[in-house]
Design an enzyme around this catalytic site. Structure first.
Site, PDB file in Angstrom:
ATOM      1  N   CYS A 157     -46.014  76.345 -32.874  1.00  0.00           N
ATOM      2  CA  CYS A 157     -44.633  75.870 -31.961  1.00  0.00           C
ATOM      3  C   CYS A 157     -43.575  75.317 -32.971  1.00  0.00           C
ATOM      4  CB  CYS A 157     -45.319  74.488 -31.508  1.00  0.00           C
ATOM      5  SG  CYS A 157     -46.484  73.576 -32.159  1.00  0.00           S
ATOM      6  N   HIS A 254     -40.850  68.978 -30.382  1.00  0.00           N
ATOM      7  CA  HIS A 254     -40.878  69.025 -31.725  1.00  0.00           C
ATOM      8  C   HIS A 254     -39.383  68.883 -32.276  1.00  0.00           C
ATOM      9  CE1 HIS A 254     -44.947  69.245 -31.839  1.00  0.00           C
ATOM     10  NE2 HIS A 254     -45.251  70.309 -32.216  1.00  0.00           N
TER      11      HIS A 254
END
Ligand SMILES: NC(=O)C1=CN([C@@H]2O[C@H](COP(=O)(O)OP(=O)(O)OC[C@H]3O[C@@H](n4cnc5c(N)ncnc54)[C@H](OP(=O)(O)O)[C@@H]3O)[C@@H](O)[C@H]2O)C=CC1
Ligand SMILES: N[C@@H](CC(=O)OP(=O)(O)O)C(=O)O
Length: 372
Positions: A157, A254
């Protein structure tokens, strides 16, 4: 290129359907125009029971009655034999062998797990960064003598958000020699139940096991090229990536602080691009998924935030359905050439969203088809 659409909706299986990524697949596929949820798989703990009874649902959107009543299957090819495509959100302790078995059974698989990412003829695709890597599927099929099956992976990710921006910079200003990245990763990245509240509340954890190695190796494969005979990939060998990864008390999204140096920096006549030039290049960046009209293609693969204190996970992670990367704080770097902050939704573009957009690309390119 003309988009080839299937004659009917493709039947989808989801492996790891009870997990964080599996639940995101369900939300994104419930109303999808090309795909219909047909079968769900999870561990032996869940198999044999209705999805309703075993899932600990954590998404904001609900799942339908039809999905809730599906009986969860063991993750073996046979119960998924009539699926046109399978999305895998399996735990990496089992994903490698399970996905290999599905490939052998001639089933098309799009995986989120790390196990097969670095395989010689396994495409590692971030749909808005390197969709051209899908061309290796034909070689894979020939090698395993398959009619329908193939295996495509998507990236870690944090790698995912990074490579979309690096690809845009590389295309516009030439290769990068150095990339330094420090991440602040959401707790949903650790799956469910993941990190305990006593560990993460009021805290930052400066270790995510294995994450830095993955970021430092995956970038070179993704930004590399397809070999001339389509049998595999030539990774970049002149871009060094240094990653530092931290877990923070954010639910989804993130954040990454990035500094980069261009290879041409050693040329005395080179001056790094200005902030305005970088802003324009990132904002104008387009991906093949948009040009092919893919349903989940973000309107802009990269959005440059106009406010000086953005991107922020809570405010920016859902931009364009979570399939875009938001960039802000673009400025010169006194050590390398340029620095900026980016945000990627870890379970949408960073996981299930990438798999789905990769599958849409595969349909548009005519490599993923309905079983006859
Ligand atoms: N979360 C994220 O942001 C990202 C995750 N990934 C990757 O995606 C995958 C899934 O991650 P995530 O959803 O977070 O993980 P979770 O731990 O939340 O879910 C794991 C899933 O795997 C299933 N599973 C566990 N053991 C077995 C088994 N022995 N046989 C069959 N199924 C099993 C679980 O089923 P059950 O409920 O029955 O135990 C569950 O459905 C991982 O490989 C992860 O590394 C990749 C990018 C981002
Ligand atoms: N490790 C990532 C999520 C993940 O599972 O990554 P990978 O699929 O590369 O193991 C995170 O914690 O945010």
């Amino acid at each position: 290129m003309t988009t080839v659409l299937p004659a009917r909706k493709l039947k989808v299986g989801i492996l790891g359907a009870t997990g964080t990524v599996g639940q995101r697949f369900i939300v994104l596929l419930e109303t999808h125009p090309l795909f219909t949820i047909h079968a769900l798989g999870a561990s032996p703990r869940s198999a044999g029971k209705p999805y309703d009874q075993v899932v600990r649902w954590k998404m904001n959107a609900p799942y339908t009655k039809a999905v809730g009543s599906l009986v969860v299957q063991a993750c073996e090819p046979q119960p998924f034999a009539d699926c046109d495509v399978v999305f895998s959100g399996l735990d990496s302790s089992v994903a490698g062998d399970v996905e290999s078995a599905f490939l052998k059974a001639d089933i098309a698989v799009f995986s989120n797990a790390k196990n097969h990412r670095m395989g010689a003829n396994i495409p590692l695709i971030v749909p808005t960064a390197n969709p051209e890597h899908l061309t290796v599927i034909e070689h894979q099929r020939a090698q395993h003598n398959l009619k329908y099956g193939f295996l495509v992976t998507n990236a870690n990710c944090s790698t995912t958000g990074l490579v979309v921006v690096l690809r845009a910079l590389q295309d516009a200003f030439g290769p990068l020699s150095h990339v330094m990245v420090t991440t602040m990763q959401a707790i949903s990245g650790a799956g469910y139940p993941g990190v305990s509240s006593l560990d993460i509340l009021d805290n930052v954890i400066p270790l995510i096991d294995g994450e830095e190695d993955k970021m430092e190796t995956e970038v070179a494969k993704i930004l590399g090229s397809v070999l001339p005979d389509n049998s595999g990939f030539r990774a970049l060998d002149n871009t060094v990536v240094s990653a530092t990864c931290n877990r923070v008390a954010v639910v989804d999204g993130h954040t990454e602080c990035v500094s980069v140096k261009f290879a041409r920096s050693t040329d005395p006549s080179f001056s790094p691009p200005t902030v305005a030039e970088v802003d324009k290049v990132l904002s104008d960046f387009q991906s093949e998924s948009q040009l092919l009209g893919c349903y989940s293609a973000p309107k802009h693969p990269i959005v440059v935030a106009t406010q000086p204190d953005r991107p922020q996970p809570r405010l920016d992670r859902d931009t364009h359905g979570g399939n875009t990367v938001t960039v802000g704080r673009i400025r010169p770097c006194p050590v390398l050439d340029l620095k900026f902050t980016l945000l990627v939704h870890n379970t949408v573009l960073g996981a299930a969203g990438s798999s789905i957009l990769n599958a849409e690309l595969a349909v548009a390119k005519g490599v993923l088809k309905a079983r006859e």
